[in-house]
Structures are given as structure tokens and as C-alpha cells.
Design an enzyme around this catalytic site. Structure first.
Site, mmCIF file in Angstrom:
data_model
loop_
_atom_site.group_PDB
_atom_site.id
_atom_site.type_symbol
_atom_site.label_atom_id
_atom_site.label_comp_id
_atom_site.label_asym_id
_atom_site.label_seq_id
_atom_site.Cartn_x
_atom_site.Cartn_y
_atom_site.Cartn_z
ATOM 1 N N GLY A 13 0.836 -1.213 0.000
ATOM 2 C CA GLY A 13 0.000 0.000 0.000
ATOM 3 C C GLY A 13 0.858 1.244 0.000
ATOM 4 N N GLY A 14 1.743 1.349 -1.011
ATOM 5 C CA GLY A 14 2.779 2.392 -0.972
ATOM 6 C C GLY A 14 2.501 3.660 -1.757
ATOM 7 N N SER A 145 -2.660 0.103 15.079
ATOM 8 C CA SER A 145 -3.328 1.399 15.301
ATOM 9 C C SER A 145 -3.595 1.569 16.793
ATOM 10 C CB SER A 145 -4.664 1.425 14.558
ATOM 11 O OG SER A 145 -5.434 2.522 15.007
ATOM 12 N N TYR A 158 -12.264 -2.784 12.757
ATOM 13 C CA TYR A 158 -10.929 -2.196 12.605
ATOM 14 C C TYR A 158 -10.093 -2.473 13.865
ATOM 15 C CZ TYR A 158 -7.421 1.368 11.399
ATOM 16 O OH TYR A 158 -6.245 2.025 11.092
ATOM 17 N N ALA A 159 -10.703 -2.237 15.038
ATOM 18 C CA ALA A 159 -9.990 -2.439 16.307
ATOM 19 C C ALA A 159 -9.578 -3.903 16.458
ATOM 20 C CB ALA A 159 -10.867 -2.012 17.475
ATOM 21 N N ALA A 160 -10.487 -4.820 16.133
ATOM 22 C CA ALA A 160 -10.173 -6.251 16.280
ATOM 23 C C ALA A 160 -9.049 -6.648 15.332
ATOM 24 C CB ALA A 160 -11.426 -7.082 16.004
ATOM 25 N N LYS A 162 -6.672 -4.732 14.142
ATOM 26 C CA LYS A 162 -5.399 -4.117 14.543
ATOM 27 C C LYS A 162 -4.866 -4.706 15.849
ATOM 28 C CE LYS A 162 -4.910 -1.333 11.031
ATOM 29 N NZ LYS A 162 -3.837 -1.563 10.044
HETATM 30 P P1 NAD Z 1 -4.674 5.323 3.064
HETATM 31 O O1 NAD Z 1 -6.076 4.936 2.827
HETATM 32 O O2 NAD Z 1 -4.184 6.654 2.663
HETATM 33 O O3 NAD Z 1 -3.677 4.246 2.431
HETATM 34 C C1 NAD Z 1 -3.901 2.874 2.532
HETATM 35 C C2 NAD Z 1 -3.064 2.186 1.476
HETATM 36 O O4 NAD Z 1 -3.333 0.795 1.519
HETATM 37 C C3 NAD Z 1 -3.412 2.667 0.081
HETATM 38 O O5 NAD Z 1 -2.231 2.822 -0.670
HETATM 39 C C4 NAD Z 1 -4.260 1.531 -0.470
HETATM 40 O O6 NAD Z 1 -4.195 1.409 -1.867
HETATM 41 C C5 NAD Z 1 -3.601 0.358 0.206
HETATM 42 N N1 NAD Z 1 -4.435 -0.838 0.216
HETATM 43 C C6 NAD Z 1 -5.723 -0.947 0.630
HETATM 44 N N2 NAD Z 1 -6.153 -2.194 0.434
HETATM 45 C C7 NAD Z 1 -5.118 -2.884 -0.114
HETATM 46 C C8 NAD Z 1 -4.936 -4.209 -0.553
HETATM 47 N N3 NAD Z 1 -5.912 -5.127 -0.465
HETATM 48 N N4 NAD Z 1 -3.733 -4.572 -1.073
HETATM 49 C C9 NAD Z 1 -2.734 -3.671 -1.188
HETATM 50 N N5 NAD Z 1 -2.845 -2.402 -0.796
HETATM 51 C C10 NAD Z 1 -4.030 -2.012 -0.280
HETATM 52 O O7 NAD Z 1 -4.452 5.091 4.618
HETATM 53 P P2 NAD Z 1 -3.203 5.366 5.577
HETATM 54 O O8 NAD Z 1 -3.695 6.256 6.641
HETATM 55 O O9 NAD Z 1 -1.974 5.704 4.828
HETATM 56 O O10 NAD Z 1 -3.058 3.902 6.218
HETATM 57 C C11 NAD Z 1 -1.897 3.096 6.141
HETATM 58 C C12 NAD Z 1 -1.927 2.114 7.297
HETATM 59 O O11 NAD Z 1 -1.866 2.827 8.534
HETATM 60 C C13 NAD Z 1 -3.207 1.280 7.359
HETATM 61 O O12 NAD Z 1 -2.894 -0.028 7.756
HETATM 62 C C14 NAD Z 1 -4.021 1.981 8.437
HETATM 63 O O13 NAD Z 1 -4.942 1.121 9.039
HETATM 64 C C15 NAD Z 1 -2.915 2.415 9.376
HETATM 65 N N6 NAD Z 1 -3.300 3.500 10.268
HETATM 66 C C16 NAD Z 1 -3.737 4.706 9.783
HETATM 67 C C17 NAD Z 1 -4.098 5.696 10.676
HETATM 68 C C18 NAD Z 1 -4.607 7.033 10.225
HETATM 69 O O14 NAD Z 1 -5.050 7.822 11.083
HETATM 70 N N7 NAD Z 1 -4.538 7.387 8.956
HETATM 71 C C19 NAD Z 1 -4.016 5.468 12.058
HETATM 72 C C20 NAD Z 1 -3.564 4.239 12.508
HETATM 73 C C21 NAD Z 1 -3.201 3.261 11.609
#
Ligand code: NAD
Length: 251
Positions: A13-14, A145, A158-160, A162
Site C-alpha cells: 500500500g505504498g 493502530s 478495525y480495532a479487532a 489491529k
Molecule cells: P490510506 O487509505 O491513505 O492508504 C492505505 C493504502 O493501503 C493505500 O495505498 C491503499 O491502496 C492500500 N491498500 C488498501 N487495500 C489494499 C490491498 N488489499 N492490497 C494492497 N494495498 C491495499 O491510509 P493510511 O492512513 O496511509 O493507512 C496506512 C496504514 O496505517 C493502514 O494499515 C491503516 O490502518 C494504518 N493506520 C492509519 C491511521 C490514520 O489515522 N490514517 C491510524 C492508525 C493506523
């Protein structure tokens, strides 16, 4: 000498948000970066990002791969090994949220969140430990998270998922520590990305910020910095840990 010179990293997910921040920072610190995206609509963004990383003087390549699909994860790791020769670092970053009150949450919503957030971590970790065991070295970093630690109304799936990531991380640290493979998790608080767009403005934003000791949301770079620490040899004696990067929200 940069922190990640001669290291090969996979970041799932980059193409945006935290994952993009990690890919950019890893490349700036000398890592070769293989990163994934899932939807066709991200292809152009992926090509642009790969070029930006290469401009930092490192090898970088984008792969279209669904982290929630075990066959796709196997094929991805095979392809990356063919192209890059080894894998030193794996960042399981891909994640989604499908928030709903329990009464309204459908089985499909629950299962999709589990597949993308938790099953993906199992599929990818199972694949990357092969080259890591051979090299007797590796760092796996799983994006959990603060919600996985604290829970939140409307976010039970989501909580479960993570919280599951944290349990998995500790188990892998115990299982593979003797092979010098480290496995840690990061628990970000609210990060300004697409995922949290709905709470970044207006009254809701002020209410959330008031509960954060540092008084602001995180940037993707804040989380990337913690990921860099866990990926590098600076954290050589750190494994099985969950590092909270939440501005103090959980205290
Ligand atoms: P985002 O939605 O901007 O990015 C998520 C990325 O994951 C995207 O690039 C998306 O294409 C990719 N993705 C989704 N489903 C996928 C799949 N099946 N296969 C491959 N890639 C996939 O969100 P973000 O905030 O950058 O989140 C990144 C990580 O950080 C996630 O795991 C999220 O749960 C975690 N996170 C985010 C927050 C927040 O506040 N934004 C807080 C805690 C944890």
C-alpha cells in the site's frame, strides 16, 4: 553511510498516505524499495512514485498486488526476489476501515476488514521469512493502530483487526528471534491521510485534537520516522514491541 544502505524493502500500500511516506523516507536513507498498490486507478501514481524514488539514486519498482490475496502475496515475493535478490525489510502497511456500529455492520464489511488488515499480514510475513531465514536477518514492521489498543465505538472490526496484528507480531518475534528476524508493530494515532479525511476539518477535528496531548494529528512523515527506526539497525535489540506514535492519545 545511510541507515538503510544495501537493504531491500517491501512496502504494501505504498502509493499514498503513510505507505508513500515510508517509501520516500526509506529511499532517502538508501534502501531499494519495492512497493505495492492494488487498484488500476493507482497505476499512474505508482509509476510517478517509482520515478521519484529512483531519482534519489536507489532501485525502486511498483507492483500491482492485492495484499488480501495469498496467491498474490506469494507471486509478489517471488517477483521481488527475482528482481532485487533478497528482502531485508517488510512493512505490512496496507489497510482499510469499514466503520459501522455493530448493529449495522454486515458480515461482508467485517470480513473485508479482516482480510485486508489482518490476513494480509499473515500472508506477507509467511512469504518474506523465507529469504530472511536464509540471510539470518530481517525486520518485519506491521501497521497496527491506537484503535487496536484502545477500541473505539463504531470501529469494532478495525480495532479487532489491529489488535490481532499486535498478537501476531509478538508471536512472530518469539518464533523467529533466534534467527535474528525482528517483528514489531506501530500503533499510530490519527494521521492526516485519505483514511481520516472525514475528521480532519471543522468541529470534529478540534474535538479530536483536544484529546491529544501533542495537540495535533500526525503527518505521514511522523509515522515513517518510527518505521525507519524499526527497519534500521538502530533498533537491533527491539522485537515484539508495539511503538505508539499517537501524540500521547493513549495515556
Ligand atoms: P490510506 O487509505 O491513505 O492508504 C492505505 C493504502 O493501503 C493505500 O495505498 C491503499 O491502496 C492500500 N491498500 C488498501 N487495500 C489494499 C490491498 N488489499 N492490497 C494492497 N494495498 C491495499 O491510509 P493510511 O492512513 O496511509 O493507512 C496506512 C496504514 O496505517 C493502514 O494499515 C491503516 O490502518 C494504518 N493506520 C492509519 C491511521 C490514520 O489515522 N490514517 C491510524 C492508525 C493506523
Amino acid at each position: 553511510m545511510k541507515l538503510l544502505d544495501n537493504k531491500v524493502a517491501i512496502v504494501t500500500g505504498g502509493t499514498r498516505g503513510i505507505g508513500e511516506g515510508i517509501a520516500q523516507l526509506f529511499a532517502a536513507h538508501g534502501a531499494q524499495v519495492a512497493f505495492t498498490y492494488v487498484s488500476d486507478s493507482s497505476a499512474e501514481k505508482a509509476t510517478t512514485l517509482a520515478a521519484a524514488l529512483q531519482a534519489k539514486g536507489v532501485k525502486a519498482k511498483a507492483y500491482q498486488s492485492n495484499a488480501a490475496d495469498p496467491q498474490a502475496c506469494e507471486a509478489l515475493v517471488t517477483d521481488v526476489l527475482k528482481e532485487f535478490g533478497t528482502i531485508d525489510i517488510c512493512v505490512n502497511n496496507a489497510g482499510i476501515s469499514k466503520d459501522n456500529l455493530l448493529m449495522r455492520m454486515t458480515n461482508e464489511q467485517w470480513e473485508e476488514v479482516m482480510r485486508v488488515n489482518l490476513n494480509s499480514v499473515f500472508y506477507m510475513t509467511k512469504q518474506v521469512i523465507r529469504p530472511m531465514m536464509k540471510a539470518r536477518s530481517g525486520s518485519i514492521i506491521n501497521m497496527s493502530s491506537v484503535i487496536g489498543e484502545m477500541g473505539n465505538a463504531g470501529q469494532s472490526s478495525y480495532a479487532a483487526s489491529k489488535a490481532g496484528v499486535i498478537g501476531f507480531t509478538k508471536s512472530i518475534a518469539k518464533e523467529l528471534g533466534s534467527r535474528n528476524i525482528r517483528c514489531n508493530a506501530i500503533a499510530p494515532g490519527f494521521v492526516e491521510t485519505d483514511m481520516t479525511q472525514y475528521l480532519q476539518a471543522g468541529e470534529a477535528a478540534e474535538k479530536y485534537k483536544a484529546g491529544i496531548p501533542l495537540g495535533r494529528f500526525a503527518s505521514a512523515a511522523d509515522i515513517a520516522n518510527v518505521t525507519l527506526f524499526l527497519a534500521s539497525d538502530l533498533s537491533a535489540y527491539v522485537t515484539g514491541q508495539t511503538i505508539s506514535a499517537c501524540g500521547g492519545l493513549n495515556i
